[in-house]
Design an enzyme around this catalytic site. Sequence first.
Site, mmCIF file in Angstrom:
data_model
loop_
_atom_site.group_PDB
_atom_site.id
_atom_site.type_symbol
_atom_site.label_atom_id
_atom_site.label_comp_id
_atom_site.label_asym_id
_atom_site.label_seq_id
_atom_site.Cartn_x
_atom_site.Cartn_y
_atom_site.Cartn_z
ATOM 1 N N GLU A 172 -2.228 13.776 13.285
ATOM 2 C CA GLU A 172 -2.615 15.066 12.712
ATOM 3 C C GLU A 172 -2.103 15.204 11.278
ATOM 4 O O GLU A 172 -2.847 15.575 10.367
ATOM 5 C CB GLU A 172 -2.082 16.205 13.588
ATOM 6 C CG GLU A 172 -2.738 16.294 14.951
ATOM 7 C CD GLU A 172 -4.257 16.383 14.854
ATOM 8 O OE1 GLU A 172 -4.761 17.230 14.077
ATOM 9 O OE2 GLU A 172 -4.940 15.590 15.531
ATOM 10 N N HIS A 192 -7.317 -6.052 0.763
ATOM 11 C CA HIS A 192 -6.182 -5.144 0.650
ATOM 12 C C HIS A 192 -5.033 -5.550 1.569
ATOM 13 O O HIS A 192 -3.870 -5.426 1.198
ATOM 14 C CB HIS A 192 -6.642 -3.721 0.983
ATOM 15 C CG HIS A 192 -5.580 -2.682 0.835
ATOM 16 N ND1 HIS A 192 -4.853 -2.512 -0.329
ATOM 17 C CD2 HIS A 192 -5.113 -1.742 1.704
ATOM 18 C CE1 HIS A 192 -3.990 -1.519 -0.171
ATOM 19 N NE2 HIS A 192 -4.125 -1.045 1.054
ATOM 20 N N SER A 236 0.834 -1.202 0.000
ATOM 21 C CA SER A 236 0.000 0.000 0.000
ATOM 22 C C SER A 236 0.871 1.254 0.000
ATOM 23 O O SER A 236 1.672 1.449 -0.917
ATOM 24 C CB SER A 236 -0.966 -0.050 1.182
ATOM 25 O OG SER A 236 -2.020 0.866 1.042
#
Length: 271
Positions: free
Chosen positions: A192, A252, A95
């Site tokens: 964040e 996945h 990924s």
Amino acid sequence: MLEPEAMMALFTQLVGTGRPDLVFLHGLFGRGKNWAGIARALADHDHTSVLFDLPNHGRSGWTDTFDYGCMADEVADELRLRLGSAASVSLVGHSMGGKVAMLLALRHPGLVKSLVVVDIAPDFSSKVVTNVPLVAAMRALDLESLSSRGEAERLLAAAVDDSAVRQFLLQNLKHTKEPGGRNGWQWELNLELLGDHLDEVAEWPEVEGVSYDGPVLWVAGADSPYIRPEHAPRMRQLFPRVRLVRIPGAGHWVHADAPAALTAELAPFLN
């Protein structure tokens, strides 16, 4: 054998003995140890693996920006630092880590003797936006009032109904001791930055006029939408010696869904 090592800003784990010849790069919200089971299985085939925590993940350092090229260069620098100028490894990336691995092979081909790209393509990965609710659920946890990991899982369950996904996310929740002996919790990943830059995580930085001529195994989960037929021409352009295999019954997270089948593909390719 699984041994922790501190490699400058990037944290790694070593699986096996002897000089490493295999490197694993994890996906978004993951960490190197997600590949420990596969690495142990390949140790039985005489491979010694390095499992990287990529920047902003696990025990590696944080950055102010998200940049695939910088990540690829940093991993390359770490490999040269540890293995010397003659470093040559097989590289496995899943990924997000697959995009880092592809760029590393294109930018530093002398380091990479073979490449395995797991369930990702050199293109915009639209499915990454499905992580938006996961980011929101993690951000919604009030870490200051959290009493236990079990409570965190119960709170996450309201937004994340898949137990395996909850456990995957919660591997990033670290228990800490605060001044005065008070228990505390914090996210080890840079939530964040990653949460605010999912579009950049989904992107593929365009590269022109380069290709990697080594052998490439392109692994798709048969039940995953991440690799599609329209991706094949670009993949062949960048990696002329690519071979695509599909792992039945895998989504996945191929290495979690079908570890034995994936190992059965990796072992002969790496040898």
